[in-house]
Design an enzyme around this catalytic site. Sequence first.
Site, PDB file in Angstrom:
ATOM      1  CB  ALA A  19     -83.398 -88.027  38.681  1.00  0.00           C
ATOM      2  CE1 TYR A  48     -89.400-103.459  29.036  1.00  0.00           C
ATOM      3  CE2 TYR A  48     -87.898-105.096  29.933  1.00  0.00           C
ATOM      4  CZ  TYR A  48     -88.246-103.775  29.736  1.00  0.00           C
ATOM      5  OH  TYR A  48     -87.449-102.770  30.231  1.00  0.00           O
TER       6      TYR A  48
HETATM    7  C1  LIG Z   1     -79.835-101.054  29.900  1.00  0.00           C
HETATM    8  C2  LIG Z   1     -80.526-100.354  31.010  1.00  0.00           C
HETATM    9  C3  LIG Z   1     -81.764-100.818  31.442  1.00  0.00           C
HETATM   10  C4  LIG Z   1     -82.421-100.178  32.503  1.00  0.00           C
HETATM   11  N1  LIG Z   1     -83.623-100.683  32.916  1.00  0.00           N
HETATM   12  C5  LIG Z   1     -84.256-100.085  33.964  1.00  0.00           C
HETATM   13  C6  LIG Z   1     -85.511-100.586  34.414  1.00  0.00           C
HETATM   14  O1  LIG Z   1     -86.054-101.565  33.870  1.00  0.00           O
HETATM   15  N2  LIG Z   1     -86.135 -99.966  35.467  1.00  0.00           N
HETATM   16  C7  LIG Z   1     -85.558 -98.888  36.098  1.00  0.00           C
HETATM   17  O2  LIG Z   1     -86.159 -98.358  37.045  1.00  0.00           O
HETATM   18  N3  LIG Z   1     -84.366 -98.389  35.693  1.00  0.00           N
HETATM   19  C8  LIG Z   1     -83.693 -98.963  34.649  1.00  0.00           C
HETATM   20  N4  LIG Z   1     -82.505 -98.461  34.228  1.00  0.00           N
HETATM   21  C9  LIG Z   1     -81.879 -97.337  34.963  1.00  0.00           C
HETATM   22  C10 LIG Z   1     -82.395 -95.995  34.521  1.00  0.00           C
HETATM   23  O3  LIG Z   1     -82.300 -95.851  33.150  1.00  0.00           O
HETATM   24  C11 LIG Z   1     -81.613 -94.885  35.213  1.00  0.00           C
HETATM   25  O4  LIG Z   1     -81.454 -95.179  36.572  1.00  0.00           O
HETATM   26  C12 LIG Z   1     -82.349 -93.554  35.065  1.00  0.00           C
HETATM   27  O5  LIG Z   1     -82.383 -93.168  33.721  1.00  0.00           O
HETATM   28  C13 LIG Z   1     -81.659 -92.473  35.890  1.00  0.00           C
HETATM   29  O6  LIG Z   1     -82.280 -91.242  35.632  1.00  0.00           O
HETATM   30  P1  LIG Z   1     -81.523 -89.873  35.939  1.00  0.00           P
HETATM   31  O7  LIG Z   1     -82.457 -88.799  35.561  1.00  0.00           O
HETATM   32  O8  LIG Z   1     -80.954 -89.930  37.302  1.00  0.00           O
HETATM   33  O9  LIG Z   1     -80.269 -89.893  34.973  1.00  0.00           O
HETATM   34  P2  LIG Z   1     -80.236 -89.726  33.322  1.00  0.00           P
HETATM   35  O10 LIG Z   1     -81.349 -90.557  32.787  1.00  0.00           O
HETATM   36  O11 LIG Z   1     -78.856 -90.057  32.990  1.00  0.00           O
HETATM   37  O12 LIG Z   1     -80.548 -88.209  33.142  1.00  0.00           O
HETATM   38  C14 LIG Z   1     -79.596 -87.215  33.417  1.00  0.00           C
HETATM   39  C15 LIG Z   1     -79.954 -85.976  32.600  1.00  0.00           C
HETATM   40  O13 LIG Z   1     -79.067 -84.929  32.949  1.00  0.00           O
HETATM   41  C16 LIG Z   1     -78.546 -84.333  31.772  1.00  0.00           C
HETATM   42  N5  LIG Z   1     -77.210 -83.825  32.119  1.00  0.00           N
HETATM   43  C17 LIG Z   1     -76.083 -84.535  32.354  1.00  0.00           C
HETATM   44  N6  LIG Z   1     -75.070 -83.719  32.682  1.00  0.00           N
HETATM   45  C18 LIG Z   1     -75.576 -82.458  32.661  1.00  0.00           C
HETATM   46  C19 LIG Z   1     -75.015 -81.181  32.934  1.00  0.00           C
HETATM   47  N7  LIG Z   1     -73.725 -81.043  33.292  1.00  0.00           N
HETATM   48  N8  LIG Z   1     -75.812 -80.085  32.829  1.00  0.00           N
HETATM   49  C20 LIG Z   1     -77.138 -80.203  32.468  1.00  0.00           C
HETATM   50  N9  LIG Z   1     -77.695 -81.398  32.190  1.00  0.00           N
HETATM   51  C21 LIG Z   1     -76.940 -82.508  32.304  1.00  0.00           C
HETATM   52  C22 LIG Z   1     -78.518 -85.454  30.754  1.00  0.00           C
HETATM   53  O14 LIG Z   1     -78.514 -84.945  29.431  1.00  0.00           O
HETATM   54  C23 LIG Z   1     -79.805 -86.186  31.100  1.00  0.00           C
HETATM   55  O15 LIG Z   1     -80.922 -85.635  30.449  1.00  0.00           O
HETATM   56  C24 LIG Z   1     -81.833 -99.062  33.154  1.00  0.00           C
HETATM   57  C25 LIG Z   1     -80.594 -98.580  32.704  1.00  0.00           C
HETATM   58  C26 LIG Z   1     -79.937 -99.231  31.652  1.00  0.00           C
HETATM   59  C27 LIG Z   1     -78.587 -98.700  31.206  1.00  0.00           C
END
Ligand SMILES: Cc1cc2nc3c(=O)[nH]c(=O)nc-3n(C[C@H](O)[C@H](O)[C@H](O)COP(=O)(O)OP(=O)(O)OC[C@H]3O[C@@H](n4cnc5c(N)ncnc54)[C@H](O)[C@@H]3O)c2cc1C
Length: 405
Positions: free
Chosen positions: A12, A223
Amino acid sequence: MAHFIVAGGGIAGLAAALACAHQGHKVTVLEQAPIIEEIGAGIQIGPNGRRALEGLGVWDLLRPRVVFPRAIRILRAKGGALAELPLNEPFQRMFDGTYQVVHRADLLDALFVEATQRPLIRIHTGRRVTGFAQDDNGVRVDIEREETDAEGAEKHQTLTGDFLIGADGIRSRVREGLLHDGPPQFAGHVLYRALVDIDAVPEGVDLSSVHLWLHEGGHVVHYPVAAGEKFNIVAAVNESWESEGWSEPSDGAILRRVFKDVAPALEKVLSLPRQWLRWAGADREPVNTWGKGRVTLIGDAAHPTLPYLASGAVMALEDAVILGRKLAAIRSREREASDEEIISALRAYEATRQPRTARIVKRSHALGRIYHAGPPLSLARDLFIRARSGTAGLRAMRWLYGWRP
Ligand SMILES: Cc1cc2nc3c(=O)[nH]c(=O)nc-3n(C[C@H](O)[C@H](O)[C@H](O)COP(=O)(O)OP(=O)(O)OC[C@H]3O[C@@H](n4cnc5c(N)ncnc54)[C@H](O)[C@@H]3O)c2cc1C
């Protein structure tokens, strides 16, 4: 040109950085980890996700690493196919795009490479956001630096900017500062993830398709990913969570107990990993808005979901595209957008994304119960799934895969 600070350099955060930079804004990404990297796991990306990747300009970078499965196969773990959703031409025509599966690391890599090519984006690792404040003039973000950082650097620092985007995942600090709604809710499911070399996968395991095996008290998805070099396995089971953290290594002993006497192909799959990583499955009730003033949220920070519609990462990518669209709508050749206009663009982004992401969160939560049901609910479920095999099942996915920015 405004200065956006993005907390979190995950899917994100990097997608948001690209969206803001495309609209001519300066972006500083603060990532707590010492390097931008991902643990091994797979991500399914529907045609809607591919469109979002194209919009962000990263599809061509990712393309060589994706796998295009032939179908999504839904089976009973004890044996017996329930439905098959073909992903070939009729699917691609219906949704104007392909269905693909990728390694999370490859997706993050593509976003990172694209972001590092943008002069407007700066990425700082080893910086944990610990708090923030905002007033009429801008935002001030509190940062804790890694101990190992450059000598002489202060451990606690502040960074000022015009706007803050919380992309810091399911346990977001920015969300806590904004909404004060406590930690996410444990859903009573524990997720086990593993990645093995494709060469280790024995005969009898179908590598052509995404497989979803349903069972009383659990389900399994598998997969190939990473251009077909790796095999991704995720198993979810009804289990309690007593550990301090939200993830930890595991030998997966419970999987052998829950998935007993299952189909030989599934038994082979579950015996492949020597070690699993287990995660507490968690989500939150959707909220109506996730921004105030100069601060907004994106991805899991805004709408954490259980992964049963395989859509969390794709929602983060869609979020970023819409954020970019709303910023584009206030852009003019004659003058810079005012802070008030950008603030209203942030609210417009949240309002556009809220209904869709709330639907995903609620459906995913309900699917967890349905996937893990025992008789008699499982019998009704199986009849329903059978009736939706083939094109009928595809039509039912139009709301999800048919999305366009
Ligand atoms: C088992 C599993 C299977 C999944 N399969 C799918 C799928 O097939 N398709 C799909 O679309 N989604 C899937 N997802 C969901 C997907 O992984 C998440 O929705 C996605 O990773 C969210 O991205 P994000 O960047 O919002 O959060 P995150 O991936 O959690 O990234 C957050 C980032 O912020 C950093 N961070 C956290 N706190 C702080 C802070 N205080 N200061 C600075 N940095 C910080 C972290 O280190 C991390 O790098 C799956 C999830 C799981 C658990």
